[in-house]
Write a protein that holds these residues in place. Structure first.
Motif, PDB file in Angstrom:
ATOM      1  N   VAL A  30      -5.858  -2.458  13.148  1.00 19.05           N
ATOM      2  CA  VAL A  30      -6.475  -2.598  11.827  1.00 19.05           C
ATOM      3  C   VAL A  30      -5.635  -1.886  10.770  1.00 19.05           C
ATOM      4  CG1 VAL A  30      -8.496  -1.986  10.435  1.00 19.05           C
ATOM      5  CG2 VAL A  30      -8.792  -2.965  12.717  1.00 19.05           C
ATOM      6  N   TYR A  31      -5.186  -0.661  11.056  1.00 20.97           N
ATOM      7  CA  TYR A  31      -4.366   0.077  10.100  1.00 20.97           C
ATOM      8  C   TYR A  31      -3.092  -0.697   9.766  1.00 20.97           C
ATOM      9  CZ  TYR A  31      -7.216   4.248  11.125  1.00 20.97           C
ATOM     10  OH  TYR A  31      -8.236   5.146  11.277  1.00 20.97           O
ATOM     11  N   ASN A  32      -2.429  -1.241  10.794  1.00 18.05           N
ATOM     12  CA  ASN A  32      -1.209  -2.013  10.548  1.00 18.05           C
ATOM     13  C   ASN A  32      -1.489  -3.227   9.681  1.00 18.05           C
ATOM     14  OD1 ASN A  32       0.636  -0.388  11.880  1.00 18.05           O
ATOM     15  ND2 ASN A  32       0.295  -1.378  13.847  1.00 18.05           N
ATOM     16  N   SER A  33      -2.597  -3.886   9.917  1.00 18.21           N
ATOM     17  CA  SER A  33      -2.971  -5.048   9.115  1.00 18.21           C
ATOM     18  C   SER A  33      -3.202  -4.644   7.655  1.00 18.21           C
ATOM     19  CB  SER A  33      -4.228  -5.688   9.708  1.00 18.21           C
ATOM     20  OG  SER A  33      -4.725  -6.676   8.870  1.00 18.21           O
ATOM     21  N   VAL A  34      -3.911  -3.568   7.450  1.00 16.90           N
ATOM     22  CA  VAL A  34      -4.209  -3.089   6.094  1.00 16.90           C
ATOM     23  C   VAL A  34      -2.928  -2.656   5.390  1.00 16.90           C
ATOM     24  CG1 VAL A  34      -5.356  -1.239   4.794  1.00 16.90           C
ATOM     25  CG2 VAL A  34      -6.586  -2.443   6.609  1.00 16.90           C
ATOM     26  N   ILE A  35      -2.075  -1.938   6.080  1.00 12.83           N
ATOM     27  CA  ILE A  35      -0.824  -1.462   5.475  1.00 12.83           C
ATOM     28  C   ILE A  35       0.084  -2.637   5.122  1.00 12.83           C
ATOM     29  CG2 ILE A  35       1.310  -0.206   5.979  1.00 12.83           C
ATOM     30  CD1 ILE A  35      -0.496   1.831   7.482  1.00 12.83           C
ATOM     31  N   THR A  36       0.155  -3.630   6.001  1.00 13.96           N
ATOM     32  CA  THR A  36       0.962  -4.814   5.721  1.00 13.96           C
ATOM     33  C   THR A  36       0.456  -5.537   4.475  1.00 13.96           C
ATOM     34  OG1 THR A  36       1.522  -5.073   8.051  1.00 13.96           O
ATOM     35  CG2 THR A  36       1.756  -7.014   6.659  1.00 13.96           C
ATOM     36  N   ALA A  37      -0.850  -5.695   4.365  1.00 18.82           N
ATOM     37  CA  ALA A  37      -1.427  -6.360   3.192  1.00 18.82           C
ATOM     38  C   ALA A  37      -1.173  -5.542   1.922  1.00 18.82           C
ATOM     39  CB  ALA A  37      -2.922  -6.580   3.393  1.00 18.82           C
ATOM     40  N   ALA A  38      -1.302  -4.228   2.007  1.00 22.75           N
ATOM     41  CA  ALA A  38      -1.056  -3.366   0.842  1.00 22.75           C
ATOM     42  C   ALA A  38       0.404  -3.456   0.410  1.00 22.75           C
ATOM     43  CB  ALA A  38      -1.434  -1.927   1.161  1.00 22.75           C
ATOM     44  N   ASN A  39       1.320  -3.447   1.369  1.00 18.32           N
ATOM     45  CA  ASN A  39       2.741  -3.594   1.044  1.00 18.32           C
ATOM     46  C   ASN A  39       3.014  -4.900   0.330  1.00 18.32           C
ATOM     47  OD1 ASN A  39       4.044  -1.262   1.804  1.00 18.32           O
ATOM     48  ND2 ASN A  39       4.476  -1.942   3.877  1.00 18.32           N
ATOM     49  N   LYS A  40       2.420  -5.969   0.826  1.00 19.42           N
ATOM     50  CA  LYS A  40       2.605  -7.295   0.211  1.00 19.42           C
ATOM     51  C   LYS A  40       2.107  -7.292  -1.233  1.00 19.42           C
ATOM     52  CE  LYS A  40       3.006 -11.881   0.100  1.00 19.42           C
ATOM     53  NZ  LYS A  40       3.512 -12.153  -1.205  1.00 19.42           N
ATOM     54  N   ARG A  41       0.937  -6.719  -1.442  1.00 19.61           N
ATOM     55  CA  ARG A  41       0.391  -6.668  -2.813  1.00 19.61           C
ATOM     56  C   ARG A  41       1.270  -5.830  -3.723  1.00 19.61           C
ATOM     57  NH1 ARG A  41      -5.775  -5.253  -2.871  1.00 19.61           N
ATOM     58  NH2 ARG A  41      -5.453  -5.733  -5.054  1.00 19.61           N
ATOM     59  N   GLN A  42       1.786  -4.708  -3.222  1.00 19.42           N
ATOM     60  CA  GLN A  42       2.663  -3.860  -4.029  1.00 19.42           C
ATOM     61  C   GLN A  42       3.952  -4.604  -4.389  1.00 19.42           C
ATOM     62  OE1 GLN A  42       3.122  -0.306  -1.697  1.00 19.42           O
ATOM     63  NE2 GLN A  42       1.221   0.595  -2.466  1.00 19.42           N
ATOM     64  N   GLN A  43       4.527  -5.318  -3.432  1.00 22.70           N
ATOM     65  CA  GLN A  43       5.731  -6.101  -3.700  1.00 22.70           C
ATOM     66  C   GLN A  43       5.454  -7.165  -4.748  1.00 22.70           C
ATOM     67  OE1 GLN A  43       8.237  -3.929  -2.394  1.00 22.70           O
ATOM     68  NE2 GLN A  43       9.147  -5.918  -2.732  1.00 22.70           N
ATOM     69  N   ASP A  44       4.291  -7.809  -4.667  1.00 23.03           N
ATOM     70  CA  ASP A  44       3.915  -8.820  -5.664  1.00 23.03           C
ATOM     71  C   ASP A  44       3.847  -8.212  -7.060  1.00 23.03           C
ATOM     72  OD1 ASP A  44       3.785 -10.658  -3.608  1.00 23.03           O
ATOM     73  OD2 ASP A  44       1.587 -10.668  -3.507  1.00 23.03           O
ATOM     74  N   VAL A  45       3.271  -7.018  -7.165  1.00 22.31           N
ATOM     75  CA  VAL A  45       3.167  -6.344  -8.464  1.00 22.31           C
ATOM     76  C   VAL A  45       4.556  -5.981  -8.984  1.00 22.31           C
ATOM     77  CG1 VAL A  45       2.368  -4.219  -9.611  1.00 22.31           C
ATOM     78  CG2 VAL A  45       0.836  -5.467  -8.096  1.00 22.31           C
ATOM     79  N   ILE A  46       5.407  -5.458  -8.110  1.00 27.56           N
ATOM     80  CA  ILE A  46       6.766  -5.089  -8.506  1.00 27.56           C
ATOM     81  C   ILE A  46       7.542  -6.322  -8.985  1.00 27.56           C
ATOM     82  CG2 ILE A  46       9.009  -4.273  -7.621  1.00 27.56           C
ATOM     83  CD1 ILE A  46       7.340  -2.350  -5.811  1.00 27.56           C
TER      84      ILE A  46
END
Length: 54
Positions: A30-46
Motif C-alpha cells: 500500500v505504501y509503495n502504491s501511495v508513494i508512486t501515485a504521489a510521485n506521479k502527481r508531483q511530476q505532473d505539477v512540475i
C-alpha cells in the motif's frame, strides 16, 4: 489508545485499523502504491509549471 483532552478515547478510523492490524507486506504494498501515485502527481505539477513558465 490516544485520549483527547476530554479524557475520551479517540475514534478508530479504517486507516488506523489498517496501520494497527495489517501485515508488513500488505503495508509495504500500500505504501509503495501511495508513494508512486504521489510521485506521479508531483511530476505532473512540475511539468505543468514548466509549461506555464516557458
Amino acid at each position: 489508545m490516544i485520549r483527547l483532552m476530554t479524557g475520551r478515547k479517540a475514534a478508530r478510523s479504517p486507516f488506523s485499523e489498517f496501520i494497527r492490524n495489517a501485515k508488513s507486506d500488505e503495508k509495504k504494498r500500500v505504501y509503495n502504491s501511495v508513494i508512486t501515485a504521489a510521485n506521479k502527481r508531483q511530476q505532473d505539477v512540475i511539468e505543468a509549471a514548466a509549461a506555464m513558465k516557458g
